[in-house]
Design a protein around this motif. Structure first.
Motif, mmCIF file in Angstrom:
data_model
loop_
_atom_site.group_PDB
_atom_site.id
_atom_site.type_symbol
_atom_site.label_atom_id
_atom_site.label_comp_id
_atom_site.label_asym_id
_atom_site.label_seq_id
_atom_site.Cartn_x
_atom_site.Cartn_y
_atom_site.Cartn_z
ATOM 1 N N TRP A 209 0.801 -1.372 -0.614
ATOM 2 C CA TRP A 209 0.231 0.317 -0.049
ATOM 3 C C TRP A 209 0.890 1.211 -0.262
ATOM 4 O O TRP A 209 1.977 1.373 0.689
ATOM 5 N N ILE A 210 0.730 2.353 -0.764
ATOM 6 C CA ILE A 210 0.386 3.078 -0.462
ATOM 7 C C ILE A 210 1.336 3.721 0.684
ATOM 8 O O ILE A 210 2.290 4.803 1.061
ATOM 9 N N CYS A 211 0.369 3.377 2.160
ATOM 10 C CA CYS A 211 1.035 4.063 2.900
ATOM 11 C C CYS A 211 2.635 3.634 3.643
ATOM 12 O O CYS A 211 3.396 4.458 4.075
ATOM 13 N N ALA A 212 2.863 1.985 3.465
ATOM 14 C CA ALA A 212 4.194 1.640 3.629
ATOM 15 C C ALA A 212 5.080 1.697 2.463
ATOM 16 O O ALA A 212 6.428 2.358 3.185
ATOM 17 N N SER A 213 4.628 1.801 1.313
ATOM 18 C CA SER A 213 5.595 2.674 0.404
ATOM 19 C C SER A 213 5.981 4.023 0.811
ATOM 20 O O SER A 213 7.025 4.001 0.513
ATOM 21 N N ALA A 214 5.030 4.599 0.306
ATOM 22 C CA ALA A 214 5.744 5.815 1.049
ATOM 23 C C ALA A 214 6.547 6.013 2.038
ATOM 24 O O ALA A 214 7.512 6.889 2.299
ATOM 25 N N VAL A 215 6.099 5.388 3.312
ATOM 26 C CA VAL A 215 6.659 6.230 4.630
ATOM 27 C C VAL A 215 8.364 5.471 4.441
ATOM 28 O O VAL A 215 9.048 5.763 4.867
ATOM 29 N N TYR A 216 7.814 3.715 3.632
ATOM 30 C CA TYR A 216 9.702 3.731 3.870
ATOM 31 C C TYR A 216 10.631 4.157 3.109
ATOM 32 O O TYR A 216 11.958 4.140 3.069
ATOM 33 N N ALA A 217 10.139 5.369 1.984
ATOM 34 C CA ALA A 217 10.955 5.263 0.585
ATOM 35 C C ALA A 217 11.009 7.059 1.460
ATOM 36 O O ALA A 217 12.056 7.374 1.068
ATOM 37 N N THR A 218 10.894 7.124 2.233
ATOM 38 C CA THR A 218 11.399 8.770 3.284
ATOM 39 C C THR A 218 11.735 8.648 4.549
ATOM 40 O O THR A 218 12.638 8.896 4.324
ATOM 41 N N GLY A 219 11.780 7.190 5.274
ATOM 42 C CA GLY A 219 12.646 6.604 6.288
ATOM 43 C C GLY A 219 12.744 5.853 7.183
ATOM 44 O O GLY A 219 13.572 5.795 7.318
ATOM 45 N N GLY A 220 12.941 4.284 5.739
ATOM 46 C CA GLY A 220 13.423 3.439 6.032
ATOM 47 C C GLY A 220 12.434 3.695 6.986
ATOM 48 O O GLY A 220 11.737 3.610 7.265
ATOM 49 N N PHE A 221 13.254 1.480 7.429
ATOM 50 C CA PHE A 221 12.457 0.369 8.589
ATOM 51 C C PHE A 221 11.998 1.838 9.577
ATOM 52 O O PHE A 221 10.913 1.373 10.573
ATOM 53 N N PRO A 222 13.087 2.783 10.141
ATOM 54 C CA PRO A 222 12.518 3.507 11.583
ATOM 55 C C PRO A 222 11.814 4.277 11.372
ATOM 56 O O PRO A 222 10.662 4.400 12.675
#
Length: 321
Positions: A209-222
């Motif tokens: 989902w875009i929530c997972a891919s966008a957050v990960y692309a911005t700040g990684g797993f943390p």
């Protein structure tokens, strides 16, 4: 066509077919809950063979409307995923991939459905908060009535009454709403910053989902786990804020969520697919909501059904009778 069939069989999920099946299961659970609420008998008696006790309650369907709304929020996710899969799997240039996720949107409708999937996933904490607010409002109205002296006391023989005060409920609900708002705003900012506006196909053929891919692309797993933690926190405190939900039911709901969450995130969090795997959790919640009275009161060990519990009425039965 052969390529598409091979892609689905090599994956660990049948995509549109799975979403379609579980979406209809959710609809079935909602129908059963509404039937139990409006058409079933008002008084229910359950016997526990473990400790010779009997539960008699006239409010066993009190929360079925709330549970039906809860299941409706999850059903919205399943139907949205079904629509998205139909779009993604029908792209002619789709190929199997186990190395990286893909950007699959081709038309404006794909982006709209991707947004629908994300927004529907955000409804669950809001449904819990809304139910808590409604119950608190009803309590307040009862407290102003001459017929109700102490609406939050356990001395009125109400098996669904708890000691959560209206002030404590409001405080917990405000915390849940604040944390939910912060994580929602964070996701929106990450989506805009990263440009991830579309659902992607994951390494195991689950949706990312875009929530997972966008957050990960911005700040990684943390940042990914921080956002996830805030979402879980908001749902947990929204659940605790309900002024009349029995502690026993809260424990069961949390247990189901934890067991399913550990399974999903243990297997798929590293490929960012875990957020989209709601089907087994939804199935587990639906089974519990529709059979909760029999499960909670008939099959628990004696230690968990002692008469000291403030959340139900227990009447001892004679062993000689």
């Amino acid at each position: 066509a052969a390529s598409k069939t091979k892609t689905k069989k090599n994956g660990m999920c049948w995509s549109a077919e799975v979403s379609w099946a579980f979406a209809w299961l959710d609809v079935g659970f909602i129908a059963v809950l509404l039937y139990q609420k409006y058409a079933s008998a008002a008084t229910t008696t359950f016997s526990n063979s473990n400790d010779n006790t009997t539960l008699t309650t006239t409010t066993s369907t009190r929360f079925h409307g709330t549970y039906a709304l809860f299941m409706a929020a999850i059903a919205a996710q399943e139907w949205a995923q079904f629509l998205v899969w139909n779009r993604l799997d029908n792209h002619d240039d789709k190929t199997a991939s186990t190395a990286a996720q893909k950007h699959d949107c081709r038309e404006p409708l794909d982006y709209a459905l991707s947004a629908m999937v994300f927004l529907s996933s955000q409804l669950v904490p809001l449904v819990l908060m809304g139910s808590s607010w409604l119950a608190t409002t009803q309590q307040l109205l009862k407290s102003n009535s001459k017929e109700q002296q102490q609406p939050t006391s356990n001395n009125n023989n109400n098996p669904y009454e708890t000691d959560v005060s209206q002030q404590a409920s409001q405080r917990l609900r405000n915390q849940a709403l604040f944390v939910w708002s912060m994580q929602f705003l964070l996701i929106i900012l990450c989506v805009v910053w990263s440009g991830r506006y579309c659902v992607e196909t994951g390494a195991h053929h689950h949706q990312v989902w875009i929530c997972a891919s966008a957050v990960y692309a911005t700040g990684g797993f943390p940042l990914y786990f921080a956002s996830l933690g805030a979402y879980v926190y908001s749902g947990y405190y929204a659940l605790l804020s309900h002024p009349t939900l029995p502690p026993r039911e809260v424990q069961w709901i949390i247990t189901i969520a934890v067991v399913n969450g550990i399974g999903a995130y243990g297997l798929y969090c590293w490929t960012l697919e875990a957020c989209s795997i709601w089907c087994w959790a939804a199935f587990s919640f639906g089974i519990y909501f529709c059979t909760k009275d029999a499960v909670v009161w008939s099959y628990l060990p004696p230690a968990l059904t002692s008469s000291s519990s403030p959340s139900r009425i227990i009447t001892s039965s004679s062993s000689s009778s």
